[in-house]
Write a protein that holds these residues in place. Structure first.
Motif, PDB file in Angstrom:
ATOM      1  N   LEU A   1     -11.447 -78.507 -52.004  1.00  0.00           N
ATOM      2  CA  LEU A   1     -10.090 -78.959 -52.321  1.00  0.00           C
ATOM      3  C   LEU A   1      -9.822 -78.918 -53.826  1.00  0.00           C
ATOM      4  O   LEU A   1      -8.820 -78.365 -54.256  1.00  0.00           O
ATOM      5  N   GLU A   2     -10.688 -79.546 -54.605  1.00  0.00           N
ATOM      6  CA  GLU A   2     -10.591 -79.510 -56.062  1.00  0.00           C
ATOM      7  C   GLU A   2     -12.013 -79.374 -56.602  1.00  0.00           C
ATOM      8  O   GLU A   2     -12.912 -80.092 -56.170  1.00  0.00           O
ATOM      9  N   TYR A   3     -12.201 -78.443 -57.570  1.00  0.00           N
ATOM     10  CA  TYR A   3     -13.540 -78.220 -58.105  1.00  0.00           C
ATOM     11  C   TYR A   3     -13.480 -77.321 -59.335  1.00  0.00           C
ATOM     12  O   TYR A   3     -12.503 -76.610 -59.553  1.00  0.00           O
ATOM     13  N   CYS A   4     -14.545 -77.352 -60.111  1.00  0.00           N
ATOM     14  CA  CYS A   4     -14.727 -76.413 -61.221  1.00  0.00           C
ATOM     15  C   CYS A   4     -15.789 -75.398 -60.812  1.00  0.00           C
ATOM     16  O   CYS A   4     -16.768 -75.741 -60.135  1.00  0.00           O
TER      17      CYS A   4
ATOM     18  N   GLU B   1     -18.540 -72.124 -62.024  1.00  0.00           N
ATOM     19  CA  GLU B   1     -19.621 -72.012 -63.003  1.00  0.00           C
ATOM     20  C   GLU B   1     -19.106 -71.798 -64.422  1.00  0.00           C
ATOM     21  O   GLU B   1     -19.792 -72.139 -65.391  1.00  0.00           O
ATOM     22  N   LYS B   2     -17.932 -71.240 -64.577  1.00  0.00           N
ATOM     23  CA  LYS B   2     -17.346 -71.014 -65.908  1.00  0.00           C
ATOM     24  C   LYS B   2     -16.565 -72.236 -66.394  1.00  0.00           C
ATOM     25  O   LYS B   2     -15.983 -72.206 -67.478  1.00  0.00           O
ATOM     26  N   GLY B   3     -16.520 -73.278 -65.576  1.00  0.00           N
ATOM     27  CA  GLY B   3     -15.784 -74.473 -65.949  1.00  0.00           C
ATOM     28  C   GLY B   3     -14.305 -74.407 -65.627  1.00  0.00           C
ATOM     29  O   GLY B   3     -13.560 -75.320 -65.977  1.00  0.00           O
ATOM     30  N   GLU B   4     -13.896 -73.362 -64.950  1.00  0.00           N
ATOM     31  CA  GLU B   4     -12.485 -73.225 -64.585  1.00  0.00           C
ATOM     32  C   GLU B   4     -12.178 -74.098 -63.372  1.00  0.00           C
ATOM     33  O   GLU B   4     -12.909 -74.088 -62.385  1.00  0.00           O
ATOM     34  N   PHE B   5     -11.091 -74.852 -63.470  1.00  0.00           N
ATOM     35  CA  PHE B   5     -10.681 -75.765 -62.407  1.00  0.00           C
ATOM     36  C   PHE B   5      -9.892 -75.013 -61.340  1.00  0.00           C
ATOM     37  O   PHE B   5      -9.039 -74.193 -61.651  1.00  0.00           O
ATOM     38  N   HIS B   6     -10.208 -75.313 -60.080  1.00  0.00           N
ATOM     39  CA  HIS B   6      -9.497 -74.736 -58.940  1.00  0.00           C
ATOM     40  C   HIS B   6      -8.995 -75.866 -58.058  1.00  0.00           C
ATOM     41  O   HIS B   6      -9.677 -76.874 -57.872  1.00  0.00           O
ATOM     42  N   SER B   7      -7.819 -75.675 -57.511  1.00  0.00           N
ATOM     43  CA  SER B   7      -7.236 -76.678 -56.623  1.00  0.00           C
ATOM     44  C   SER B   7      -6.582 -75.973 -55.446  1.00  0.00           C
ATOM     45  O   SER B   7      -5.798 -75.050 -55.629  1.00  0.00           O
ATOM     46  N   ASN B   8      -6.951 -76.403 -54.260  1.00  0.00           N
ATOM     47  CA  ASN B   8      -6.304 -75.932 -53.043  1.00  0.00           C
ATOM     48  C   ASN B   8      -5.453 -77.067 -52.498  1.00  0.00           C
ATOM     49  O   ASN B   8      -5.792 -78.242 -52.661  1.00  0.00           O
ATOM     50  N   GLU B   9      -4.355 -76.731 -51.881  1.00  0.00           N
ATOM     51  CA  GLU B   9      -3.443 -77.748 -51.346  1.00  0.00           C
ATOM     52  C   GLU B   9      -4.192 -78.636 -50.352  1.00  0.00           C
ATOM     53  O   GLU B   9      -4.948 -78.144 -49.517  1.00  0.00           O
TER      54      GLU B   9
END
Length: 186
Positions: free
Chosen positions: A138-141, A143-151
């Protein structure tokens, strides 16, 4: 006539937060994630619809976390789920990592003093998949530290320490994100 059983929605380690009205809020003393005897007194196998655990799994070693995931799997209904949030090992902020590190940043009474692991999306996913769950990030970073968010649907459990709800994380800069997953029993 068939009587529909009430859904059991459970918050483990509720702390001072009550972000989920109508859910059953528990503390470690009444429901221990790794001690099935505390579960047997309150629930039967396959009786729980949903489990919410916000910043709980980091207080378990990997092995204890896997044991807890297996126990939750046993008590969840088919299609039931765990929404789990933990500190994110891939969030690239030195201050944040110092606060959430194993053993915490300082005094024994600090909430992070009992941290045993800092998960990243790979370790948390693997643990729940090993227990039989299908995992959705759902929400996570990464390995490069980039944040991802899924609805994600807050009616299935609000995680306060999230990009979506924590006032510290509003706007362009993340301050205190969580790694958040849904682990679904199929």
């Amino acid at each position: 006539m068939e009587v529909k059983q009430k859904e059991i929605k459970l918050v483990i380690g509720a702390g001072e937060y009550n972000n989920n009205p109508g859910w059953l809020h528990t503390q470690e003393g009444e429901l221990n994630l790794v001690d099935e005897t505390t579960w047997k007194t309150r629930f039967s196998h396959t009786s729980i619809t949903a489990i919410l655990a916000e910043h709980v799994w980091e207080h378990l070693s990997y092995e204890e976390g896997l044991k807890a995931a297996n126990l939750c799997y046993r008590y969840l209904k088919p299609s039931g789920y765990i929404r789990c949030a933990v500190p994110d090992a891939f969030f690239p902020d030195e201050c944040y990592q110092n606060i959430v590190k194993v053993g915490g940043p300082g005094p024994k009474d600090h909430p992070a003093a009992s941290h045993k692991i800092v998960h990243n999306y790979k370790t948390l996913t693997k643990m729940f998949q090993t227990a039989g769950f299908e995992v959705h990030l759902l929400e996570y970073c990464d390995e490069k530290g980039e944040f991802h968010s899924n609805e994600w649907d807050e009616t299935k459990g609000v995680i306060f320490r999230s990009k979506k709800y924590d006032p510290r994380n509003q706007g362009d800069k993340l301050v205190f994100p969580s790694l958040i997953i849904d682990a679904i029993k199929y």
